[in-house]
Design an enzyme around this catalytic site. Structure first.
Site, PDB file in Angstrom:
ATOM      1  N   GLN A 160      -3.897  -4.824   6.998  1.00  0.00           N
ATOM      2  CA  GLN A 160      -2.549  -4.355   7.335  1.00  0.00           C
ATOM      3  C   GLN A 160      -1.718  -5.473   7.944  1.00  0.00           C
ATOM      4  OE1 GLN A 160      -2.763  -0.338   9.452  1.00  0.00           O
ATOM      5  NE2 GLN A 160      -4.905  -1.010   9.494  1.00  0.00           N
ATOM      6  N   VAL A 162       0.251  -8.993   8.694  1.00  0.00           N
ATOM      7  CA  VAL A 162       1.200  -9.805   7.924  1.00  0.00           C
ATOM      8  C   VAL A 162       1.180 -11.266   8.370  1.00  0.00           C
ATOM      9  CG1 VAL A 162       2.693  -7.849   7.379  1.00  0.00           C
ATOM     10  CG2 VAL A 162       3.096  -9.130   9.488  1.00  0.00           C
ATOM     11  N   ASP A 163       0.132 -11.658   9.122  1.00  0.00           N
ATOM     12  CA  ASP A 163       0.063 -13.005   9.683  1.00  0.00           C
ATOM     13  C   ASP A 163      -0.581 -14.037   8.762  1.00  0.00           C
ATOM     14  OD1 ASP A 163      -2.700 -12.359   9.884  1.00  0.00           O
ATOM     15  OD2 ASP A 163      -2.436 -11.638  11.940  1.00  0.00           O
ATOM     16  N   HIS A 180       0.538  -4.601   3.718  1.00  0.00           N
ATOM     17  CA  HIS A 180       1.909  -4.497   4.219  1.00  0.00           C
ATOM     18  C   HIS A 180       2.709  -5.781   4.017  1.00  0.00           C
ATOM     19  CE1 HIS A 180       0.314  -1.134   7.064  1.00  0.00           C
ATOM     20  NE2 HIS A 180       0.571  -0.679   5.846  1.00  0.00           N
ATOM     21  N   CYS A 231      14.154 -11.487  -1.871  1.00  0.00           N
ATOM     22  CA  CYS A 231      15.497 -10.974  -2.084  1.00  0.00           C
ATOM     23  C   CYS A 231      15.433  -9.495  -2.442  1.00  0.00           C
ATOM     24  CB  CYS A 231      16.195 -11.765  -3.192  1.00  0.00           C
ATOM     25  SG  CYS A 231      17.870 -11.184  -3.544  1.00  0.00           S
ATOM     26  N   CYS A 242      20.489 -15.530  -6.386  1.00  0.00           N
ATOM     27  CA  CYS A 242      21.608 -14.612  -6.586  1.00  0.00           C
ATOM     28  C   CYS A 242      22.948 -15.312  -6.417  1.00  0.00           C
ATOM     29  CB  CYS A 242      21.521 -13.444  -5.608  1.00  0.00           C
ATOM     30  SG  CYS A 242      20.204 -12.261  -5.983  1.00  0.00           S
ATOM     31  N   GLY A 274     -10.615  -3.514  13.986  1.00  0.00           N
ATOM     32  CA  GLY A 274      -9.418  -3.787  14.768  1.00  0.00           C
ATOM     33  C   GLY A 274      -8.195  -2.992  14.378  1.00  0.00           C
TER      34      GLY A 274
END
Length: 399
Positions: free
Chosen positions: A135, A137-138, A154, A162, A237, A302
């Site tokens: 989970q 995001v590091d 995640h 974008c 973009c 954890g």
């Protein structure tokens, strides 16, 4: 501040766990239980255990968890993450988000995988673990064990993406652009890094080191308030505006320095993470479910499983009837679901519930397991403590 769009689950203290087996209250007892757990499926020709991790495994790297004794929801009762719809719709909310993220990014770069991450790698080397679902995001898992497959449920903070064309941009490139567009903030960042004010989650300690914060934990910077903060548009973009619903090109406008302007209808960059209120990407969700389907057992490390995306994977494993072991400090969401039907006399082969820190238990487990293996486990330079890298990083980058 507007009311949250959705309730953040399980911010109160969860019930204390029942340790299973009862002998797993010590390191030696927990090791014995996990040896039984791995032994139940190790006779197979290929590793069959899938590991599911959460913020608790990164605490020893200096990052705050959310629901632990010193987690973000405990230390700062007013904290709430930004919501996906808020990020998309509100230019001012994006300014605030990117300003806080700008301050937190340097701290995250200092963070490194800890002994727990490397122990997971060694469990893979020993032929006991098939893959990892995290989970977090590091990006510590893919750094610690690039050869052991990792599904980042995640997303990850190492990139921006974008919201219009879905092109990714490296986060360090984006950070340089933020510094260029916000020179006063860049100077301030260097000052607070030198003061050590970002090395603590405690508002009083931050204030004592020269960093003023408002009651909700925001940085108080009178000379450069959030309303002045600027962020770049998506480069792709900007040069090739995507089509909108009616087929006409979207409008992507920037000021003379290249900062995104609110007259634009596309080109908004967001962190490549799943925000609150945002759906997990379909391929990632499918890959995680398939990993559980192929698993012979599940080792949870954890995490309180408070987020439904993680809990449902553990529940899927339970519904399949495979052994589940959970190592977490503090309670777990609905953990009686996973252990209620275990034989009271079993020693870990059917499942285990252990309340010890992963960075202490897992290396000791690996050392015990390797004694009967020909695979040599290389020593990693961990040496991490929460004080080294700043437990506030995710509070600043995710809110």
């Amino acid at each position: 501040m507007r009311k949250p769009y959705m309730r953040i689950p399980y911010t109160d203290i969860l019930a204390s766990p029942t340790i299973i087996p009862q002998t797993a209250t010590t390191i030696s007892g927990a090791i014995a239980a996990l040896q039984e757990f791995f032994g139940a499926t190790s006779a197979k020709s290929s590793p069959s255990t899938v590991v599911l991790t959460g913020a608790g495994i990164s605490v020893a790297s200096g990052l705050a968890d959310y629901r632990g004794p010193n987690g973000t929801y405990r230390v700062n009762k007013t904290y709430r993450p930004i919501y996906y719809s808020e990020f998309l719709q509100n230019h001012e909310a994006r300014k605030r988000y990117w300003a806080r993220s700008f301050l937190g990014w340097t701290t995250l770069l200092k963070g490194k995988p800890n002994a727990g991450h490397y122990a997971v790698k060694h469990l893979g080397d020993l032929g006991l673990v098939r893959s990892v679902i995290t989970q977090n995001v590091d990006s510590f898992h893919p750094k610690a064990h690039p050869q052991l497959p990792t599904i980042e449920l995640h997303g990850y903070l190492r990139s921006c993406v974008c919201t219009s064309c879905h092109e990714e941009l490296p986060r360090d490139t984006f950070q340089h652009e933020l510094a260029r567009l916000n020179p006063a903030w860049a100077v301030f960042l260097q000052e607070i890094l030198a003061s050590g004010a970002l090395d603590t989650e405690n508002p009083d300690e931050r204030r004592a080191r020269g960093l003023k914060t408002n009651p909700d934990g925001d940085v108080d910077l009178p000379d450069a308030p959030y309303t002045t903060f600027r962020y770049p548009a998506c480069p792709r973009c900007l040069t090739s505006p995507p089509a909108i619903a009616d087929g006409s090109p979207a409008k992507v406008e920037v000021d003379t320095d290249g900062a995104w302007m609110p007259t634009s209808t596309a080109g908004i960059l967001k962190p490549a993470v799943t925000m609150f209120g945002e759906n997990i990407r379909v391929p990632i969700k499918a890959a995680a479910e398939q990993a559980i389907e192929n698993a012979g057992s599940l080792l949870v490390l954890g995490t309180s499983l408070a987020t439904y995306s993680a809990w449902r994977l553990a529940k899927r494993a339970k519904d399949r009837g495979i052994p589940i072991a959970i190592v977490n400090l503090g309670g777990v969401r609905g953990e009686e679901t996973f252990f209620a039907d275990l034989d009271p006399s079993q020693k870990g082969s059917q499942g285990a519930r252990i309340e010890l820190s992963t960075d202490e238990l897992l290396p000791a487990l690996v050392e015990q397991l390797r004694q009967s293996s020909n695979i040599k486990v290389a020593a990693e330079g961990h040496g991490h403590s929460p004080e080294q890298h700043g437990a506030s990083v995710f509070k600043d980058m995710m809110s």
